[in-house]
Design an enzyme around this catalytic site. Structure first.
Site, PDB file in Angstrom:
ATOM      1  N   GLY A 293       0.822  -1.198   0.000  1.00 10.14           N
ATOM      2  CA  GLY A 293       0.000   0.000   0.000  1.00 10.14           C
ATOM      3  C   GLY A 293       0.858   1.250   0.000  1.00 10.14           C
ATOM      4  O   GLY A 293       1.968   1.280  -0.553  1.00 10.14           O
ATOM      5  N   SER A 294       0.362   2.294   0.653  1.00 10.19           N
ATOM      6  CA  SER A 294       0.957   3.626   0.491  1.00 10.19           C
ATOM      7  C   SER A 294       2.322   3.804   1.134  1.00 10.19           C
ATOM      8  O   SER A 294       3.011   4.783   0.842  1.00 10.19           O
ATOM      9  CB  SER A 294      -0.010   4.682   1.030  1.00 10.19           C
ATOM     10  OG  SER A 294      -1.183   4.718   0.251  1.00 10.19           O
ATOM     11  N   THR A 295       2.742   2.917   2.043  1.00  9.78           N
ATOM     12  CA  THR A 295       4.107   3.046   2.565  1.00  9.78           C
ATOM     13  C   THR A 295       5.131   2.864   1.446  1.00  9.78           C
ATOM     14  O   THR A 295       6.254   3.368   1.531  1.00  9.78           O
ATOM     15  CB  THR A 295       4.371   2.018   3.680  1.00  9.78           C
ATOM     16  OG1 THR A 295       4.058   0.706   3.198  1.00  9.78           O
ATOM     17  CG2 THR A 295       3.533   2.317   4.911  1.00  9.78           C
ATOM     18  N   PHE A 296       4.732   2.153   0.378  1.00 11.03           N
ATOM     19  CA  PHE A 296       5.625   1.936  -0.760  1.00 11.03           C
ATOM     20  C   PHE A 296       5.822   3.211  -1.572  1.00 11.03           C
ATOM     21  O   PHE A 296       6.773   3.325  -2.356  1.00 11.03           O
ATOM     22  CB  PHE A 296       5.043   0.839  -1.654  1.00 11.03           C
ATOM     23  CG  PHE A 296       6.022   0.221  -2.610  1.00 11.03           C
ATOM     24  CD1 PHE A 296       6.942  -0.717  -2.182  1.00 11.03           C
ATOM     25  CD2 PHE A 296       6.022   0.573  -3.959  1.00 11.03           C
ATOM     26  CE1 PHE A 296       7.838  -1.303  -3.065  1.00 11.03           C
ATOM     27  CE2 PHE A 296       6.913  -0.002  -4.846  1.00 11.03           C
ATOM     28  CZ  PHE A 296       7.824  -0.942  -4.394  1.00 11.03           C
ATOM     29  N   LYS A 297       4.938   4.188  -1.370  1.00 11.60           N
ATOM     30  CA  LYS A 297       5.048   5.450  -2.112  1.00 11.60           C
ATOM     31  C   LYS A 297       6.344   6.188  -1.784  1.00 11.60           C
ATOM     32  O   LYS A 297       6.788   7.042  -2.556  1.00 11.60           O
ATOM     33  CB  LYS A 297       3.840   6.335  -1.806  1.00 11.60           C
ATOM     34  CG  LYS A 297       2.525   5.805  -2.367  1.00 11.60           C
ATOM     35  CD  LYS A 297       1.331   6.630  -1.902  1.00 11.60           C
ATOM     36  CE  LYS A 297       0.018   6.087  -2.479  1.00 11.60           C
ATOM     37  NZ  LYS A 297      -1.172   6.808  -1.958  1.00 11.60           N
TER      38      LYS A 297
END
Length: 652
Positions: A293-297
């Site tokens: 999810g968004s931690t990969f951003k």
């Protein structure tokens, strides 16, 4: 025809010479065997007569980074028998059965076997010291009590998945106990004696004792205090949110040292059999794979900044979705964020904005950074059971796959990969290999044998880019989706994540993994903390569940590490429902009747003591606390002590 005397004499002489030569050869051979080879032959003979009773070496202790014992041995002797030396098997079995609480027939079968020696199982293994003394005092021929020990884990479940556990023979089965089995186990010793072909003890012979070589003591990078803080929060999350799992890792971003690692459900390594197998045979922080999810951003952001594909002040418009190759990819905020800068794209975790970042980078460049940050392969942490994660093959990445990778969907990673990668993004761009072993020590002298050195894998991004990433993620915590991880007095950066779980090959609309990864201080990170909650019940957003979890761990960890509080942090952006921060006024020396006007609606007042003058207060003046907090004042009629002069001031 009769032989002549000469012929007879010749034959006799020849026979005499042959006999003499044979006798001489035999004498030489005998002398060679007796004098030259004698010691070797005696040694071989003695070895064939010698029997050995093994003496277990002490397994090395496992310590935390401050020397706190996490695993050590307690004496637990074992009873063994040499069947050939037992004189009255029936009587021996009866006495042993009564002492060990075993079946007499089972003991009799063991002590009359054709083996040279047998351990009496199960009741004779790892018995108490009192029981061992009792059996020794029986003086039963052929029955021996040998030194043995069993593993003890004084903190129960604490760091159980890191430590692992040992089996019935003190052999490592999982975790650190298995990974470093060779160094921890040492070399066994023995008590040896001479016995005849029937195995009976040779009277007059001398027993020999070979001292075992104990295993080395292992100091871990784990800090037991930080581990306790972390596991306290894991337990509370399990109770509050009723998830399937909770995972957390704390790492020093500057060298890859794991400061704490844990997951729930847990188990007690001293009694692992009491827990379900799935609780102890998988170390979730290194084994579990899922879409981040968004931690990969953070990875997309770091790559875009490094390649100068975006400027954080550039404008962007988010209508709530973006169309890519005929597929409509939506933002988590259905109506969109409208006009914003790319800094706000990160603060708001805006999916369309990150899709544009990925498109600007292109497939080859983005996948190259994903690989450089360590995804798709094991980190190499010194624990067993690590998984690789799953990445798209470049040939299978089209426009839609590129877009989804940009915001953390369609790829599968492990928690340890995420914390290692984000540490690299904020520590100056250096990817370190995570590790839990810190140093090896000689058990008797305490002398350092080997110190484990940090292992730099590669430089991924520049120091300047890393600085931009830190500042951007600090803004996420102050102004964006990570506001619930804000800690007054500490500069904290981080990113939330909320990912749909894949169930039966399809994205579930009801099951999510929510996560948050944070670091502090934001301008000079000392610790990075990652937490993920698998399928919490109720609200399923990383900013509402995982961010406060990391905040609690982070705040207590920073205070424990004596990281000083500062005032030069970004002010938190307040929205409806947030609790504002208020500065505690100085009430010392004032009349209690005069202080209410300073409290306004910001504080409640609690009083201790008698009198009319405030002589002390908690919290101290100037402290920043949540609005509505209680100030306790201490009253007396005596004058308060004069203030302590500061440096450069003259005492009054």
């Amino acid at each position: 025809m009769r032989a002549s005397n000469v012929t007879v004499r010749r034959r006799l002489f020849t026979a005499l010479m042959v006999g003499t030569i044979l006798f001489f050869a035999l004498a030489v051979r005998l002398a060679y065997v007796q004098l030259w080879k004698g010691p070797d032959i005696n040694k071989l003979a003695e070895e064939s007569w010698r029997r050995e009773i093994p003496v277990t070496s002490k397994r090395g202790e496992i310590l935390d980074r401050n020397g706190v014992q996490l695993a050590y041995n307690i004496s637990s002797p074992t009873v063994m028998a040499v069947p050939a030396q037992i004189k009255d098997a029936e009587a021996t079995a009866a006495r042993l059965a009564a002492a060990l609480g075993m079946d007499q027939a089972a003991i009799l079968k063991q002590i009359t076997s054709r083996q040279m020696s047998v351990y009496l199982k199960p009741g004779g293994r790892k018995i108490s010291l009192e029981k061992a003394k009792e059996i020794k005092e029986m003086n039963l021929p052929g029955v021996w009590v040998t030194e043995d020990n069993k593993r003890h884990y004084p903190f129960g479940e604490l760091a159980a998945h890191v430590l692992g556990f040992t089996g019935a023979y003190n052999q490592g089965l999982t975790g650190i106990e298995l990974k470093y089995e060779k160094n921890l186990t040492g070399i066994k010793g023995n008590i040896s004696y001479l016995a005849d072909a029937a195995g009976k003890y040779m009277p007059g012979s001398t027993d020999e004792y070979k001292k075992p070589l104990d295993g080395l003591n292992l100091q871990l990078t784990i800090d037991s205090r930080i581990q306790q803080i972390m596991e306290r929060e894991l337990d509370q999350a399990m109770v509050k949110f009723q998830p399937k799992h909770v995972i957390a890792i704390a790492m020093d971003p500057n060298n890859g040292e794991i400061l704490a690692m844990g997951s729930r459900p847990g188990f007690d390594p001293g009694n692992f059999q009491a827990s379900p197998v799935q609780n102890y045979n998988r170390n979730l922080p290194i084994w579990m794979t899922y879409e981040p999810g968004s931690t990969f951003k953070i990875i997309t952001l770091a790559a875009a900044l490094q390649e100068k594909k975006v400027n954080l002040t550039d404008p962007f418009h988010d209508p709530g979705s973006i169309e890519v190759a005929g597929a409509r990819l939506r933002c988590w905020k259905r109506q969109g964020h409208g006009s914003e800068t790319f800094l706000q794209v990160v603060e708001n975790s805006c999916n369309p904005g990150f899709v544009v970042m990925g498109q600007k980078l292109g497939k080859d460049v983005l996948l190259d950074y994903v690989s450089k940050f360590g995804f798709g392969k094991k980190t190499g942490i010194d624990l067993g059971g690590e998984e690789n994660g799953i990445m798209f093959k470049p040939s299978r990445v089209g426009p839609v796959e590129l877009a989804t990778i940009s915001f953390g969907q369609g790829v599968s990673v492990t928690p340890i990969q995420q914390i290692a990668a984000v540490s690299a993004a904020v520590n100056g761009g250096k990817l370190f290999k995570p590790h839990v072993a810190r140093a090896w020590y000689e058990p008797e002298t305490g002398e350092l044998v080997e110190a484990v050195q940090p292992e730099l894998v590669r430089q991924v991004i520049s120091e300047e880019t890393s600085k931009q990433v830190r500042e951007t993620l600090e803004s996420v915590v102050a102004n964006g989706t990570g506001r619930n991880a804000f800690i007054d007095g500490y500069r904290v950066g981080g990113k939330t994540g909320t990912a749909q779980k894949v169930v039966n090959g399809r994205y579930s609309s009801s099951e999510h993994i929510v996560s948050f990864i944070g670091f502090a201080p934001a301008d000079d990170p000392k610790v990075v903390i990652y937490a993920a909650v698998d399928d919490p019940q109720g609200i399923q957003f990383g900013g509402l569940i995982a961010a406060p979890l990391v905040k609690n761990i982070m705040e207590d960890t920073l205070r424990y590490m004596n990281v000083p509080q500062r005032k030069d942090q970004l002010d938190r952006k307040y929205v409806y429902g947030d609790t504002p921060i208020a500065v505690v006024p100085d009430l010392i020396g004032r009349s209690v009747s005069d202080i209410y006007e300073d409290l306004n609606m910001n504080f409640t007042l609690a009083k201790s003591g008698t009198g009319t003058t405030v002589v002390n207060q908690v919290p101290k003046p100037g402290s920043r606390v949540d609005q509505g907090s209680t100030i306790r004042v201490y009253l007396s009629d005596a004058a308060p002590p004069p203030p302590v002069p500061q440096a450069g001031q003259t005492p009054q």
